[in-house]
Write a protein that holds these residues in place. Structure first.
Motif, PDB file in Angstrom:
ATOM      1  N   PHE A  27       0.836  -1.203   0.000  1.00 18.13           N
ATOM      2  CA  PHE A  27       0.000   0.000   0.000  1.00 18.13           C
ATOM      3  C   PHE A  27       0.870   1.251   0.000  1.00 18.13           C
ATOM      4  O   PHE A  27       0.701   2.154  -0.830  1.00 18.13           O
ATOM      5  CB  PHE A  27      -0.894  -0.036   1.241  1.00 18.13           C
ATOM      6  N   VAL A  31       1.325   4.150  -3.121  1.00 14.25           N
ATOM      7  CA  VAL A  31       1.010   5.565  -2.877  1.00 14.25           C
ATOM      8  C   VAL A  31       2.241   6.424  -3.148  1.00 14.25           C
ATOM      9  O   VAL A  31       2.167   7.462  -3.821  1.00 14.25           O
ATOM     10  CB  VAL A  31       0.507   5.778  -1.441  1.00 14.25           C
ATOM     11  N   LEU A  61      -8.666   5.555  -3.511  1.00 13.99           N
ATOM     12  CA  LEU A  61      -9.561   4.555  -2.929  1.00 13.99           C
ATOM     13  C   LEU A  61     -10.340   3.819  -4.022  1.00 13.99           C
ATOM     14  O   LEU A  61     -10.461   2.587  -3.990  1.00 13.99           O
ATOM     15  CB  LEU A  61     -10.527   5.221  -1.947  1.00 13.99           C
TER      16      LEU A  61
ATOM     17  N   GLU B  58       0.784  23.059  -0.001  1.00 14.12           N
ATOM     18  CA  GLU B  58       0.565  21.920  -0.889  1.00 14.12           C
ATOM     19  C   GLU B  58       1.595  20.824  -0.646  1.00 14.12           C
ATOM     20  O   GLU B  58       1.263  19.634  -0.681  1.00 14.12           O
ATOM     21  CB  GLU B  58       0.611  22.389  -2.344  1.00 14.12           C
ATOM     22  N   VAL B  61       0.515  18.911   2.268  1.00 17.15           N
ATOM     23  CA  VAL B  61      -0.612  18.021   1.942  1.00 17.15           C
ATOM     24  C   VAL B  61      -0.096  16.718   1.344  1.00 17.15           C
ATOM     25  O   VAL B  61      -0.524  15.628   1.729  1.00 17.15           O
ATOM     26  CB  VAL B  61      -1.574  18.726   0.964  1.00 17.15           C
ATOM     27  N   VAL B  62       0.829  16.825   0.423  1.00 19.77           N
ATOM     28  CA  VAL B  62       1.382  15.626  -0.217  1.00 19.77           C
ATOM     29  C   VAL B  62       2.169  14.794   0.792  1.00 19.77           C
ATOM     30  O   VAL B  62       2.102  13.569   0.797  1.00 19.77           O
ATOM     31  CB  VAL B  62       2.265  16.011  -1.419  1.00 19.77           C
ATOM     32  N   PHE B  65      -0.205  12.814   2.904  1.00 19.42           N
ATOM     33  CA  PHE B  65      -1.295  12.165   2.180  1.00 19.42           C
ATOM     34  C   PHE B  65      -1.356  10.664   2.452  1.00 19.42           C
ATOM     35  O   PHE B  65      -2.431  10.095   2.626  1.00 19.42           O
ATOM     36  CB  PHE B  65      -1.166  12.424   0.680  1.00 19.42           C
ATOM     37  N   ALA B  66      -0.216  10.001   2.482  1.00 15.28           N
ATOM     38  CA  ALA B  66      -0.199   8.544   2.640  1.00 15.28           C
ATOM     39  C   ALA B  66      -0.871   8.133   3.961  1.00 15.28           C
ATOM     40  O   ALA B  66      -1.634   7.164   4.000  1.00 15.28           O
ATOM     41  CB  ALA B  66       1.224   8.018   2.578  1.00 15.28           C
ATOM     42  N   ARG B  68      -3.143   9.850   5.665  1.00 16.21           N
ATOM     43  CA  ARG B  68      -4.574  10.119   5.552  1.00 16.21           C
ATOM     44  C   ARG B  68      -5.265   9.030   4.736  1.00 16.21           C
ATOM     45  O   ARG B  68      -6.346   8.548   5.088  1.00 16.21           O
ATOM     46  CB  ARG B  68      -4.751  11.492   4.907  1.00 16.21           C
ATOM     47  N   LEU B  69      -4.627   8.638   3.648  1.00 18.10           N
ATOM     48  CA  LEU B  69      -5.216   7.620   2.780  1.00 18.10           C
ATOM     49  C   LEU B  69      -5.275   6.264   3.493  1.00 18.10           C
ATOM     50  O   LEU B  69      -6.255   5.526   3.360  1.00 18.10           O
ATOM     51  CB  LEU B  69      -4.408   7.497   1.497  1.00 18.10           C
ATOM     52  N   SER B  70      -4.249   5.953   4.257  1.00 15.14           N
ATOM     53  CA  SER B  70      -4.226   4.690   4.986  1.00 15.14           C
ATOM     54  C   SER B  70      -5.396   4.615   5.970  1.00 15.14           C
ATOM     55  O   SER B  70      -6.058   3.578   6.085  1.00 15.14           O
ATOM     56  CB  SER B  70      -2.895   4.549   5.727  1.00 15.14           C
ATOM     57  N   ALA B  72      -8.253   6.196   5.740  1.00 15.88           N
ATOM     58  CA  ALA B  72      -9.496   6.066   4.976  1.00 15.88           C
ATOM     59  C   ALA B  72      -9.647   4.637   4.433  1.00 15.88           C
ATOM     60  O   ALA B  72     -10.748   4.083   4.408  1.00 15.88           O
ATOM     61  CB  ALA B  72      -9.501   7.070   3.824  1.00 15.88           C
ATOM     62  N   TRP B  73      -8.558   4.040   4.002  1.00 13.02           N
ATOM     63  CA  TRP B  73      -8.602   2.672   3.448  1.00 13.02           C
ATOM     64  C   TRP B  73      -8.995   1.666   4.524  1.00 13.02           C
ATOM     65  O   TRP B  73      -9.805   0.772   4.292  1.00 13.02           O
ATOM     66  CB  TRP B  73      -7.250   2.333   2.845  1.00 13.02           C
ATOM     67  N   ARG B  74      -8.451   1.828   5.739  1.00 14.09           N
ATOM     68  CA  ARG B  74      -8.803   0.929   6.836  1.00 14.09           C
ATOM     69  C   ARG B  74     -10.274   1.088   7.206  1.00 14.09           C
ATOM     70  O   ARG B  74     -10.966   0.102   7.503  1.00 14.09           O
ATOM     71  CB  ARG B  74      -7.914   1.181   8.047  1.00 14.09           C
ATOM     72  N   ARG B  76     -12.691   1.959   5.211  1.00 12.95           N
ATOM     73  CA  ARG B  76     -13.496   1.305   4.181  1.00 12.95           C
ATOM     74  C   ARG B  76     -13.451  -0.205   4.335  1.00 12.95           C
ATOM     75  O   ARG B  76     -14.463  -0.883   4.115  1.00 12.95           O
ATOM     76  CB  ARG B  76     -12.987   1.685   2.801  1.00 12.95           C
TER      77      ARG B  76
END
Lengths: 193, 161
Positions: A27, A31, A61, B58, B61-62, B65-66, B68-70, B72-74, B76
């Protein structure tokens, strides 16, 4: 035993398969590989950094959730990701009714060796051109964004948009011509317009 | 567009236009650019169309990001597990209802006794022998035994001699 031959990087598809089994290292690698390019792509469609993060998150996602289907259709993950990212960005732009930045916001505040007048002219040209990009026909804008912002070669642009490479180049050519004509029209002396 | 293709002297405007985004041009393409007003206009437009470098906000943010995405993925993945669990319970309930319906289909309950008026008994024909006399040993007399006596044939009866 250490290998002196560097191993080839793991393919995106292999990382996707590992990701779907819960491999957190896969993962993170996926990314890390693609977040910069996706960010550059969505920047042109959003107004704020938070919006960019939101669009990026939705794109990743959806790409992860559809990775198995993309693999069955033999679509490379990278192209799949960019296809989704551009659709999410377009929808965001449409929903947010984003307007082009005012010229003052686009002024380059970096120190320039040029004269102040030249710097102002350059800044105005940038604002004008970016506004013209946002008025491109949808497909031309998509090709332009993938090629110029995300830095994808035309072959990958074609896969991401499910068009031929020749078609992608044609769209790019027409986009550049349209931008050139718009800028020329806007900067021509009043009598010549 | 491969860089080697631009080493020809017959570089066209299309060649240069496609190569402008790739970075430094080949000497041949650069020579064409220096002499072509259309290509110079294209180069100016492409350069002006580029967005400014990322701002510090910005870049932040980048950088985050990883993570934040992790998260959200968990989240889901947890939602999918809950949805699968609910679907499983629903399927089990449906299977149980189907099994119960099949059971009662092949093992019907006894039909309820219809509520009808009792029928008056019909007088039966007089039996030749009273049942009570038939089963009671005490009443069997010699005369009765004759009735019940079974005459077995002789052993030799039926032999053809």
């Amino acid at each position: 035993m250490l290998s002196l031959v560097p191993s080839a990087p793991t393919s995106d598809d292999t990382l996707c398969q590992a990701l779907l089994t819960g491999d957190r290292a896969a993962f993170g690698e996926l990314v890390r590989r693609h977040q910069d390019a996706v960010f550059r792509l969505v920047r042109r469609y959003v107004a704020t950094p938070d919006d960019a993060a939101d669009v990026m998150q939705r794109a990743f996602l959806q790409a992860f959730e559809g990775a198995a289907a993309a693999s069955r259709r033999e679509v490379p993950f990278r192209a799949w990701l960019f296809r989704i990212a551009i659709n999410v960005a377009k929808n965001h732009s449409r929903d947010a009714r984003r307007w082009p930045r005012a010229p003052i916001d686009a002024l380059d505040t970096r120190a320039s060796a040029d004269s102040p007048l030249a710097s102002l002219e350059a800044a105005e040209l940038r604002a004008l051109t970016r506004q013209a990009v946002e008025t491109l026909p949808p497909r031309q804008r998509e090709v332009f964004a993938l090629r110029v912002d995300a830095g994808l070669p035309f072959a990958e642009v074609a896969v991401a948009l499910d068009i031929s490479e020749a078609n992608a180049k044609s769209h790019f050519h027409h986009a550049v011509k349209r931008l050139r004509d718009e800028v020329q029209r806007a900067t021509a002396p009043r009598g010549a317009q | 567009m491969k860089r080697d293709d631009l080493k020809r002297d017959d570089v066209t405007c299309d060649d240069v236009e496609l190569a402008l985004v790739d970075g430094p041009l080949s000497p041949e393409a650069d020579r064409h650019l220096q002499s072509c007003l259309t290509c110079q206009a294209s180069a100016a437009v492409l350069q002006a169309a580029e967005l400014d470098p990322p701002t510090p906000v910005e870049r932040a943010v980048v950088a985050t990001f990883a993570g934040r995405l992790s998260t959200a993925w968990r989240a889901r993945a947890a939602q999918r597990r809950v949805a699968r669990g609910a679907a499983g319970y629903g399927a089990a309930a449906a299977i149980g209802a189907l099994a119960a319906s099949m059971f009662f289909l092949f093992h019907p309950a006894e039909a309820p006794v219809p509520d009808v008026a009792p029928v008056a008994p019909v007088a039966l024909a007089q039996a030749d022998v009273s049942l009570d006399e038939w089963v009671s040993d005490e009443t069997v007399t010699a005369e009765d035994s004759e009735f019940f006596d079974v005459s077995w044939p002789a052993v030799s009866e039926g032999d053809s001699q």
